[in-house]
Design a protein around this motif. Structure first.
Motif, PDB file in Angstrom:
ATOM      1  N   ARG A  26     -27.474  23.440  29.332  1.00 13.74           N
ATOM      2  CA  ARG A  26     -27.767  23.036  31.014  1.00 13.74           C
ATOM      3  C   ARG A  26     -26.639  23.700  31.734  1.00 13.74           C
ATOM      4  NH1 ARG A  26     -30.613  18.422  31.380  1.00 13.74           N
ATOM      5  NH2 ARG A  26     -29.508  17.717  33.208  1.00 13.74           N
ATOM      6  N   ALA A  27     -26.939  23.918  33.030  1.00 18.15           N
ATOM      7  CA  ALA A  27     -26.489  24.424  33.885  1.00 18.15           C
ATOM      8  C   ALA A  27     -26.493  23.556  35.212  1.00 18.15           C
ATOM      9  CB  ALA A  27     -26.499  25.610  34.102  1.00 18.15           C
ATOM     10  N   THR A  28     -25.333  23.597  35.995  1.00 17.42           N
ATOM     11  CA  THR A  28     -25.334  23.013  37.329  1.00 17.42           C
ATOM     12  C   THR A  28     -25.664  24.040  38.594  1.00 17.42           C
ATOM     13  OG1 THR A  28     -23.967  21.342  36.649  1.00 17.42           O
ATOM     14  CG2 THR A  28     -24.266  21.597  38.921  1.00 17.42           C
ATOM     15  N   ALA A  29     -26.551  24.079  39.367  1.00 12.58           N
ATOM     16  CA  ALA A  29     -26.917  24.776  40.124  1.00 12.58           C
ATOM     17  C   ALA A  29     -26.396  24.231  41.583  1.00 12.58           C
ATOM     18  CB  ALA A  29     -28.460  25.335  40.443  1.00 12.58           C
ATOM     19  N   ALA A  30     -25.724  25.251  42.372  1.00 13.89           N
ATOM     20  CA  ALA A  30     -25.026  24.568  43.892  1.00 13.89           C
ATOM     21  C   ALA A  30     -25.838  25.338  44.743  1.00 13.89           C
ATOM     22  CB  ALA A  30     -23.658  24.779  43.863  1.00 13.89           C
ATOM     23  N   ALA A  31     -26.479  24.702  45.739  1.00 10.99           N
ATOM     24  CA  ALA A  31     -27.129  25.407  46.729  1.00 10.99           C
ATOM     25  C   ALA A  31     -26.120  26.498  47.645  1.00 10.99           C
ATOM     26  CB  ALA A  31     -27.492  24.435  47.794  1.00 10.99           C
ATOM     27  N   GLY A  32     -26.816  27.601  47.958  1.00 15.89           N
ATOM     28  CA  GLY A  32     -26.043  28.342  48.564  1.00 15.89           C
ATOM     29  C   GLY A  32     -24.597  29.322  47.958  1.00 15.89           C
ATOM     30  N   ARG A  39     -19.213  33.816  37.427  1.00 18.77           N
ATOM     31  CA  ARG A  39     -18.682  34.665  38.383  1.00 18.77           C
ATOM     32  C   ARG A  39     -19.101  35.332  39.472  1.00 18.77           C
ATOM     33  NH1 ARG A  39     -16.239  40.044  35.733  1.00 18.77           N
ATOM     34  NH2 ARG A  39     -16.268  40.733  37.765  1.00 18.77           N
ATOM     35  N   SER A  40     -20.687  35.242  39.668  1.00 20.76           N
ATOM     36  CA  SER A  40     -21.461  35.666  40.539  1.00 20.76           C
ATOM     37  C   SER A  40     -21.683  34.448  41.589  1.00 20.76           C
ATOM     38  CB  SER A  40     -22.837  36.166  39.975  1.00 20.76           C
ATOM     39  OG  SER A  40     -22.677  37.157  39.312  1.00 20.76           O
ATOM     40  N   ALA A  41     -21.043  33.381  41.328  1.00 24.01           N
ATOM     41  CA  ALA A  41     -21.430  32.302  42.388  1.00 24.01           C
ATOM     42  C   ALA A  41     -20.534  32.794  43.498  1.00 24.01           C
ATOM     43  CB  ALA A  41     -20.855  31.101  41.777  1.00 24.01           C
ATOM     44  N   ALA A  42     -21.492  32.898  44.775  1.00 27.95           N
ATOM     45  CA  ALA A  42     -20.551  33.320  46.019  1.00 27.95           C
ATOM     46  C   ALA A  42     -21.478  32.998  47.111  1.00 27.95           C
ATOM     47  CB  ALA A  42     -20.374  34.953  46.071  1.00 27.95           C
ATOM     48  N   ARG A  43     -20.929  32.244  47.980  1.00 26.68           N
ATOM     49  CA  ARG A  43     -21.740  31.908  49.299  1.00 26.68           C
ATOM     50  C   ARG A  43     -22.298  33.248  49.853  1.00 26.68           C
ATOM     51  NH1 ARG A  43     -22.213  26.942  49.245  1.00 26.68           N
ATOM     52  NH2 ARG A  43     -20.345  25.631  48.842  1.00 26.68           N
ATOM     53  N   GLY A 121     -34.851  42.793  35.807  1.00 29.62           N
ATOM     54  CA  GLY A 121     -34.927  41.413  36.394  1.00 29.62           C
ATOM     55  C   GLY A 121     -34.807  41.343  37.651  1.00 29.62           C
ATOM     56  N   VAL A 122     -34.679  40.150  38.285  1.00 30.86           N
ATOM     57  CA  VAL A 122     -34.702  39.831  39.730  1.00 30.86           C
ATOM     58  C   VAL A 122     -33.484  38.931  40.149  1.00 30.86           C
ATOM     59  CG1 VAL A 122     -35.868  39.195  41.728  1.00 30.86           C
ATOM     60  CG2 VAL A 122     -37.302  40.105  39.941  1.00 30.86           C
ATOM     61  N   LEU A 123     -32.889  39.376  41.252  1.00 26.54           N
ATOM     62  CA  LEU A 123     -31.862  38.703  41.715  1.00 26.54           C
ATOM     63  C   LEU A 123     -32.308  37.552  42.378  1.00 26.54           C
ATOM     64  CD1 LEU A 123     -29.479  41.541  42.385  1.00 26.54           C
ATOM     65  CD2 LEU A 123     -29.148  39.909  40.614  1.00 26.54           C
ATOM     66  N   GLY A 124     -31.505  36.417  42.745  1.00 29.31           N
ATOM     67  CA  GLY A 124     -31.905  35.566  43.489  1.00 29.31           C
ATOM     68  C   GLY A 124     -30.618  34.423  44.008  1.00 29.31           C
ATOM     69  N   ARG A 125     -31.170  33.656  44.883  1.00 25.82           N
ATOM     70  CA  ARG A 125     -30.069  32.838  45.696  1.00 25.82           C
ATOM     71  C   ARG A 125     -30.555  31.205  45.449  1.00 25.82           C
ATOM     72  NH1 ARG A 125     -26.788  32.630  49.625  1.00 25.82           N
ATOM     73  NH2 ARG A 125     -27.337  31.362  51.114  1.00 25.82           N
ATOM     74  N   VAL A 126     -29.597  30.722  45.111  1.00 23.65           N
ATOM     75  CA  VAL A 126     -29.954  29.258  44.665  1.00 23.65           C
ATOM     76  C   VAL A 126     -30.142  28.426  45.999  1.00 23.65           C
ATOM     77  CG1 VAL A 126     -28.942  27.058  43.663  1.00 23.65           C
ATOM     78  CG2 VAL A 126     -28.737  29.210  42.422  1.00 23.65           C
ATOM     79  N   LEU A 127     -31.102  27.873  46.205  1.00 22.10           N
ATOM     80  CA  LEU A 127     -31.627  27.092  47.274  1.00 22.10           C
ATOM     81  C   LEU A 127     -31.180  25.584  47.148  1.00 22.10           C
ATOM     82  CD1 LEU A 127     -35.041  28.482  48.423  1.00 22.10           C
ATOM     83  CD2 LEU A 127     -32.784  29.314  48.870  1.00 22.10           C
ATOM     84  N   ASP A 128     -31.048  24.901  46.252  1.00 22.11           N
ATOM     85  CA  ASP A 128     -30.857  23.543  45.983  1.00 22.11           C
ATOM     86  C   ASP A 128     -30.020  23.104  44.810  1.00 22.11           C
ATOM     87  OD1 ASP A 128     -33.341  22.705  47.830  1.00 22.11           O
ATOM     88  OD2 ASP A 128     -34.383  23.691  45.979  1.00 22.11           O
ATOM     89  N   ASP A 129     -29.094  21.947  45.200  1.00 24.53           N
ATOM     90  CA  ASP A 129     -28.409  21.304  44.236  1.00 24.53           C
ATOM     91  C   ASP A 129     -29.154  20.889  43.165  1.00 24.53           C
ATOM     92  OD1 ASP A 129     -25.994  21.896  45.543  1.00 24.53           O
ATOM     93  OD2 ASP A 129     -25.944  20.211  46.468  1.00 24.53           O
ATOM     94  N   GLY A 130     -28.658  20.935  41.770  1.00 22.50           N
ATOM     95  CA  GLY A 130     -29.509  20.161  40.940  1.00 22.50           C
ATOM     96  C   GLY A 130     -29.049  20.816  39.443  1.00 22.50           C
ATOM     97  N   ALA A 131     -29.528  20.405  38.309  1.00 20.38           N
ATOM     98  CA  ALA A 131     -29.405  20.787  37.052  1.00 20.38           C
ATOM     99  C   ALA A 131     -30.662  21.500  36.489  1.00 20.38           C
ATOM    100  CB  ALA A 131     -29.100  19.470  36.288  1.00 20.38           C
TER     101      ALA A 131
END
Length: 184
Positions: A26-32, A39-43, A121-131
């Motif tokens: 499981r992983a937690t996604a944070a919008a934006g 380490r790639s998590a960046a606003r 593969g394809v890079l992406g941006r997280v739009l919503d908080d969730g699991a």
């Protein structure tokens, strides 16, 4: 399997500090931001997650860690255009850019960068908080958002065009927002 339907087969987080990628259930996604702890998590970055197809990894006898993928799916993500939105549970991910091949892949196997051109593969941006959870069924979620330009220079010009008069944007910030691949 229909092209709009995908199964999330693997999840990986790449911790900061050069640590190896870690498989998680499981992983937690944070919008934006991206995946919490990755380490790639960046606003504002269009490079928050890398979504890769299982078939591509199997064809080239690779692991997700070899290509530094965060999400491995059963489904062909490389065929989806920029702006496509994927949904897994409550989490939507906007696909932004095809992931460029880099010289690091040559350390995995000589000739790999050339073999994976256009299929990493394809890079992406997280739009919503969730699991996110391994085994989750998802796929394309409704209407696409505007595509990002393939050429990084066009993305930079577009960003500069939207900076309010009198506001300053550093080169480092501009490069990050435009998703320019920087290698050191």
């Amino acid at each position: 399997m229909a092209p709009w339907r995908m199964v999330l087969e693997e999840l990986l987080i790449r911790p900061r500090g050069g640590a190896a990628m870690v498989r998680v259930a499981r992983a937690t996604a944070a919008a934006g931001l991206g995946l919490v702890g990755d380490r790639s998590a960046a606003r504002h970055s269009p490079r928050q997650v890398l979504v890769t197809s299982r078939a591509v990894l199997a064809h080239h006898e690779l692991t997700a860690a070899d290509v530094r993928a965060n999400l491995v799916v059963a489904g062909d993500v490389d065929a989806l255009p920029s702006g496509t939105v994927l949904r897994f549970g409550a989490v939507r991910i906007r696909l932004t850019l095809p992931c460029e091949v880099c010289g690091r892949l040559e350390r995995v196997r000589p000739g790999l960068a050339r073999a994976l051109a256009g299929r990493r593969g394809v890079l992406g941006r997280v739009l919503d908080d969730g699991a996110l959870a391994v085994g989750e069924v998802g796929g394309v979620a409704g209407a696409a958002l505007p595509a990002l330009a393939d050429d990084w220079r066009a993305r930079v010009v577009d960003i500069v065009r939207h900076v309010p008069r009198g506001q300053v944007v550093t080169t480092t910030r501009l490069v990050a927002i435009a998703g320019v691949q920087v290698t050191y």
